[in-house]
Design a protein around this motif. Structure first.
Motif, PDB file in Angstrom:
ATOM      1  N   TYR A 274       0.801  -1.219   0.000  1.00 56.00           N
ATOM      2  CA  TYR A 274       0.000   0.000   0.000  1.00 56.00           C
ATOM      3  C   TYR A 274       0.839   1.277   0.000  1.00 56.00           C
ATOM      4  O   TYR A 274       0.286   2.364  -0.096  1.00 56.00           O
ATOM      5  N   GLY A 275       2.160   1.151   0.104  1.00 54.74           N
ATOM      6  CA  GLY A 275       2.995   2.340   0.175  1.00 54.74           C
ATOM      7  C   GLY A 275       3.493   2.797  -1.179  1.00 54.74           C
ATOM      8  O   GLY A 275       3.717   1.996  -2.092  1.00 54.74           O
ATOM      9  N   LYS A 304       1.227   6.950   0.948  1.00 54.65           N
ATOM     10  CA  LYS A 304       0.201   6.009   0.525  1.00 54.65           C
ATOM     11  C   LYS A 304      -0.047   6.098  -0.976  1.00 54.65           C
ATOM     12  O   LYS A 304      -0.012   7.180  -1.569  1.00 54.65           O
ATOM     13  N   ARG A 311      -7.937  -0.035   0.842  1.00 56.89           N
ATOM     14  CA  ARG A 311      -7.937   0.217   2.276  1.00 56.89           C
ATOM     15  C   ARG A 311      -8.727  -0.840   3.035  1.00 56.89           C
ATOM     16  O   ARG A 311      -8.417  -1.186   4.159  1.00 56.89           O
ATOM     17  N   ASN A 339      -3.428   6.892  10.470  1.00 54.65           N
ATOM     18  CA  ASN A 339      -3.803   6.759   9.062  1.00 54.65           C
ATOM     19  C   ASN A 339      -4.187   8.130   8.520  1.00 54.65           C
ATOM     20  O   ASN A 339      -5.334   8.540   8.576  1.00 54.65           O
ATOM     21  N   SER A 343      -0.372   9.609   4.197  1.00 54.15           N
ATOM     22  CA  SER A 343       0.677   8.786   4.805  1.00 54.15           C
ATOM     23  C   SER A 343       0.076   7.803   5.809  1.00 54.15           C
ATOM     24  O   SER A 343      -1.068   7.958   6.254  1.00 54.15           O
ATOM     25  N   TYR A 344       0.902   6.821   6.120  1.00 58.55           N
ATOM     26  CA  TYR A 344       0.453   5.776   7.052  1.00 58.55           C
ATOM     27  C   TYR A 344       1.617   5.448   7.985  1.00 58.55           C
ATOM     28  O   TYR A 344       2.715   5.130   7.530  1.00 58.55           O
TER      29      TYR A 344
END
Length: 352
Positions: A274-275, A304, A311, A339, A343-344
């Motif tokens: 997911y990045g 992200k 998601r 979240n 970004s995460y």
């Protein structure tokens, strides 16, 4: 005093009850005889009777219950109690008024005084029996309630175990990762034979680890999990042609610690799934640290990808991870997820 037999209601209720009882008796005597005795007489005699009431309930009967005395012994103690009561009543009569000679006392007052003593002992025994029954019912209720709570906790524990096992099985094979990697190997095999061969070896190690049996505690050596994280990172670097913007810092003595398998790998996998890992000015970060106290700190941060549909899949993986952590490390882990829109960040601390 036996703790199991205390006042079943506040003291003011006892006072109110005695006030009503004494008022009733005094009024009845006044209406029957036409006059009342001195106030001091009422005070002394009722004090003696009330003392007999509570002594019989909270001393004699409570002690007999605690020591499990036979009924014959209890009856003998009650007779002795009545004898002491009669002696005190005789002495009180002599103090409050001119005491009759013993023969006249026995002939005229012994039976009424004995009846009075038996009456209050009977009231006391009935009171004690009711209170004991209430206490027994309360204990039975609390015991049953504790049993039901234990059964509920056991059911929840079994449910959490089943969910944890199911989550573990779901994480043993990740089709998304496996099929994408196999597709990459197929497409690049003829161009990069050495790298393709290396990929096959790394993939083989990771797959073997995911199927590896764990011990009775359901854990594996932390060193093995860290080794597969290195393999996973190397595999993805080859997969993306070494263009990943990722900073990795792993430090600690991992050989002597154990952990439930695939937890750290799953969290690491999320970075690649997911990045966005192509921004050199904001590279993704992965940090794993184990201190001397056995506290493991996993931290990741990444930009992200703009793929909102993914998601939901991430949420499933995180929920499964939380279930497994909750079952294996209750009150021994902290998971903090931030979240943000672009970004995460994930921080996990586990006390191994």
């Amino acid at each position: 005093m036996n703790r199991s037999l205390q006042f079943s209601s506040p003291i003011y209720k006892h006072i109110l009850g005695w006030a009503i009882f004494i008022t009733y008796e005094v009024t009845f005597v006044r209406l029957s005889v036409g006059h009342s005795g001195p106030l001091l007489n009422y005070f002394c005699y009722y004090t003696l009777n009330i003392a007999l009431f509570y002594f019989n309930a909270y001393a004699l009967l409570a002690s007999a219950q605690r020591r499990r005395l036979p009924y014959l012994a209890i009856i003998l103690l009650m007779l002795l109690e009545l004898l002491v009561y009669l002696v005190l009543k005789y002495l009180m009569d002599g103090w409050l008024a001119s005491a009759p000679d013993p023969l006249s006392y026995i002939r005229n007052l012994l039976v009424p005084n004995l009846y009075r003593g038996i009456l209050f002992v009977g009231y006391s025994t009935l009171y004690w029996s009711v209170i004991s029954a209430i206490i027994y019912q309360r204990k039975a209720y609390e015991t049953e309630r504790a049993r039901l709570v234990t059964l509920k906790e056991k059911a929840e524990l079994e449910k959490n175990l089943a969910e944890s096992v199911n989550a573990y099985l779901q994480q043993q094979i990740n089709p998304h990762f496996l099929f994408n990697t196999l597709t990459f190997i197929h497409n690049t095999y003829y161009k990069y034979s050495r790298e393709a061969s290396r990929c096959v070896m790394l993939l083989s190690d990771i797959t073997r680890f995911s199927f590896e049996d764990v011990g009775s505690k359901g854990k594996t050596l932390l060193a093995k999990e860290i080794e597969q994280i290195y393999n996973f990172i190397e595999l993805n670097k080859i997969r993306f042609d070494h263009e990943l913007c990722l900073r990795v810092e792993i430090k600690g003595e991992f050989e002597k610690q154990e952990i439930i398998p695939l937890i750290l790998i799953t969290l690491t996998e999320n970075i690649f799934k997911y990045g966005y890992l192509k921004n050199k000015s904001a590279p993704a970060r992965l940090s794993i640290d184990l201190n001397e106290a056995g506290e493991l700190h996993f931290e990741s941060w990444n930009l992200k990808k703009h793929e909102p549909a993914n998601r939901r899949i991430r949420a499933i993986g995180i929920r499964n991870t939380i279930k497994r952590l909750e079952y294996s490390y209750p009150d021994r882990y902290i998971l903090d997820i931030r979240n943000e829109p672009d970004s995460y960040q994930l921080n996990l601390k586990i006390c191994l």
